[in-house]
Write an enzyme that holds these catalytic residues in place. Structure first.
Site, PDB file in Angstrom:
ATOM      1  N   LYS A 155      59.917  23.159 -52.229  1.00 40.44           N
ATOM      2  CA  LYS A 155      59.508  22.936 -53.618  1.00 40.44           C
ATOM      3  C   LYS A 155      60.727  23.018 -54.538  1.00 40.44           C
ATOM      4  O   LYS A 155      61.604  23.862 -54.341  1.00 40.44           O
ATOM      5  CB  LYS A 155      58.460  24.013 -54.007  1.00 40.44           C
ATOM      6  CG  LYS A 155      58.024  23.967 -55.466  1.00 40.44           C
ATOM      7  CD  LYS A 155      57.309  22.674 -55.824  1.00 40.44           C
ATOM      8  CE  LYS A 155      57.172  22.487 -57.333  1.00 40.44           C
ATOM      9  NZ  LYS A 155      57.066  21.070 -57.717  1.00 40.44           N
ATOM     10  N   VAL A 194      53.080  18.806 -62.340  1.00 42.45           N
ATOM     11  CA  VAL A 194      53.215  20.236 -62.035  1.00 42.45           C
ATOM     12  C   VAL A 194      54.288  20.888 -62.908  1.00 42.45           C
ATOM     13  O   VAL A 194      54.106  22.005 -63.412  1.00 42.45           O
ATOM     14  CB  VAL A 194      53.501  20.431 -60.525  1.00 42.45           C
ATOM     15  CG1 VAL A 194      53.862  21.885 -60.211  1.00 42.45           C
ATOM     16  CG2 VAL A 194      52.278  20.003 -59.710  1.00 42.45           C
ATOM     17  N   ASN A 219      65.712  21.593 -52.761  1.00 39.18           N
ATOM     18  CA  ASN A 219      65.601  20.656 -53.884  1.00 39.18           C
ATOM     19  C   ASN A 219      65.992  21.406 -55.159  1.00 39.18           C
ATOM     20  O   ASN A 219      65.345  22.385 -55.524  1.00 39.18           O
ATOM     21  CB  ASN A 219      64.153  20.143 -53.937  1.00 39.18           C
ATOM     22  CG  ASN A 219      63.904  19.145 -55.044  1.00 39.18           C
ATOM     23  OD1 ASN A 219      63.841  19.498 -56.214  1.00 39.18           O
ATOM     24  ND2 ASN A 219      63.737  17.887 -54.681  1.00 39.18           N
ATOM     25  N   CYS A 240      62.484  14.052 -61.471  1.00 40.58           N
ATOM     26  CA  CYS A 240      61.171  14.638 -61.788  1.00 40.58           C
ATOM     27  C   CYS A 240      60.713  14.126 -63.154  1.00 40.58           C
ATOM     28  O   CYS A 240      61.411  14.306 -64.151  1.00 40.58           O
ATOM     29  CB  CYS A 240      61.253  16.166 -61.799  1.00 40.58           C
ATOM     30  SG  CYS A 240      59.701  16.907 -62.360  1.00 40.58           S
ATOM     31  N   LYS A 299      68.082  12.532 -54.970  1.00 44.12           N
ATOM     32  CA  LYS A 299      66.713  11.990 -54.963  1.00 44.12           C
ATOM     33  C   LYS A 299      66.515  11.048 -56.140  1.00 44.12           C
ATOM     34  O   LYS A 299      66.597  11.450 -57.304  1.00 44.12           O
ATOM     35  CB  LYS A 299      65.688  13.130 -55.013  1.00 44.12           C
ATOM     36  CG  LYS A 299      64.259  12.625 -54.889  1.00 44.12           C
ATOM     37  CD  LYS A 299      63.284  13.728 -54.563  1.00 44.12           C
ATOM     38  CE  LYS A 299      61.903  13.171 -54.273  1.00 44.12           C
ATOM     39  NZ  LYS A 299      60.964  14.212 -53.893  1.00 44.12           N
ATOM     40  N   ASN A 306      60.971   9.144 -55.727  1.00 48.69           N
ATOM     41  CA  ASN A 306      60.123  10.140 -56.378  1.00 48.69           C
ATOM     42  C   ASN A 306      58.915   9.383 -56.973  1.00 48.69           C
ATOM     43  O   ASN A 306      58.735   8.200 -56.711  1.00 48.69           O
ATOM     44  CB  ASN A 306      60.933  10.885 -57.448  1.00 48.69           C
ATOM     45  CG  ASN A 306      60.343  12.271 -57.731  1.00 48.69           C
ATOM     46  OD1 ASN A 306      59.121  12.447 -57.719  1.00 48.69           O
ATOM     47  ND2 ASN A 306      61.194  13.247 -57.976  1.00 48.69           N
ATOM     48  N   GLY A 324      57.177   7.681 -49.902  1.00 47.54           N
ATOM     49  CA  GLY A 324      56.281   7.068 -50.873  1.00 47.54           C
ATOM     50  C   GLY A 324      55.078   6.512 -50.137  1.00 47.54           C
ATOM     51  O   GLY A 324      55.118   5.397 -49.629  1.00 47.54           O
ATOM     52  N   THR A 328      52.303  13.213 -50.140  1.00 48.40           N
ATOM     53  CA  THR A 328      50.906  13.407 -50.525  1.00 48.40           C
ATOM     54  C   THR A 328      49.962  13.532 -49.327  1.00 48.40           C
ATOM     55  O   THR A 328      48.962  14.252 -49.385  1.00 48.40           O
ATOM     56  CB  THR A 328      50.477  12.220 -51.429  1.00 48.40           C
ATOM     57  OG1 THR A 328      51.423  12.127 -52.491  1.00 48.40           O
ATOM     58  CG2 THR A 328      49.096  12.401 -52.021  1.00 48.40           C
TER      59      THR A 328
END
Ligand code: SIN
Length: 305
Positions: free
Chosen positions: A47, A73, A101, A131, A167, A194, A245, A268
């Site tokens: 995370k 988030v 990360n 992000c 990223k 991302n 992705g 996901t």
């Protein structure tokens, strides 16, 4: 029957297989350990970390969408010190690479966390300049090639020889110039993509479902965009790419490899099936065996145009 070689070498980051988990979809691995053998995952992108602990954005901060989900988030995490003290020792019990990360609100903060983390017992840093859910930092650094170059160079210097992944965001005009900027500034590897910025509205309240309004879209809905971007980036850089992705089955993973990714991340899909990584590993191995593919390299970039 031969045993396919699943090992990948991402410019110095050598993993047992090409499977990684996308940052923000796997916590620090603890909760998933019950469902999947963490030794079977090539690398864990933990995370997103910041210098200080963060509570993240107000709720609601996730919403389901057709073939995907939207999140805002806001980089909730316990902070870098906690990660180093409590989470690295846990992850080190497993034969997987630890990829940290890292995030900041300005260049100085990015450099500070990079310097601290590069001295920690992690295998790689993943510089998150993509992000979409924070006021300062994140995407603001990832959409302009000059800024991508500047921050990557600064973080490269702050992190010494540590393996550095950058990223990338899909919310850009031309992914090729962003990828080139990161490579020229010293990235060892790229990870992409991302989330795509999106919005969902409740037609009764007439308000956006996410408290913050806009969030990042992930899941199978974004896969063709991600495959296209990996394909474009792979055509202009020489450093390896970790593609992600919308991967939810081995066929998706193979698509990314054919497009030019050297490894891939499951994101996901971990929320839908926490043991998905192991399934994809088994299915990918079978696919390679039955198609006489001896190593992952034989697939990378092999799309026929
Ligand atoms: C978040 O915590 O908001 C997601 C992280 C990201 O999109 O990089």
């Amino acid at each position: 029957m031969f045993k396919p070689d699943l090992k990948v070498d991402l410019n110095g980051l050598v993993m047992n297989n090409p499977i990684t988990v996308a940052s923000g979809t796997f916590g620090f691995g603890r909760e998933y350990g019950e469902y999947v053998d963490l030794n079977k995952i090539g690398g864990i992108m933990v995370k997103g970390l910041t210098l200080k602990p963060r509570m993240g954005n107000p709720s609601p901060r996730v919403a389901e969408t057709p073939m995907g989900m939207l999140n805002s988030v806001g980089l909730q995490n316990p902070g870098i010190e906690y990660f180093m003290e409590h989470e690295i020792p846990f992850l080190r019990q497993y034969d997987t690479k630890i990829i940290a990360n890292i995030n900041g609100t300005n260049i100085e903060e990015y450099c500070e966390i990079a310097e601290i983390t590069s001295k920690a017992d992690v295998d790689s840093l993943e510089l998150n300049i993509s992000c979409p859910n924070v006021k300062a930092g994140g995407l603001a650094f990832g959409t302009d090639p000059k800024m991508v170059h500047k921050i990557t160079k600064a973080v490269r210097e702050a992190s010494g020889n540590k393996h550095l992944i950058v990223k990338l965001s899909p919310n850009v005009k031309d992914i090729k110039e962003i990828a080139i900027a990161a490579e020229e500034a010293g990235a060892d590897c790229l990870s992409m993509i991302n989330t795509l910025t999106g919005m969902v509205i409740d037609i009764n309240s007439r308000k956006p479902i996410l408290a913050r309004g806009i969030g990042g879209l992930s899941g199978p809905a974004v896969k063709p965009v991600a495959v296209r971007m990996v394909y474009e980036a792979a055509g202009v850089v020489n450093i390896p790419i970790i593609g992600m992705g919308g991967i939810s089955k081995y066929e998706d993973a193979v698509e990314f490899l054919l497009a030019g990714a050297d490894a891939f991340s499951i994101g996901t899909a971990n929320f839908v099936d926490p043991s998905i990584c192991e399934k994809i590993l088994n299915d990918l191995t079978l696919y390679m065996e039955s198609n006489n593919i001896r190593s992952i390299k034989e697939l990378v970039g092999q799309v026929i145009k």
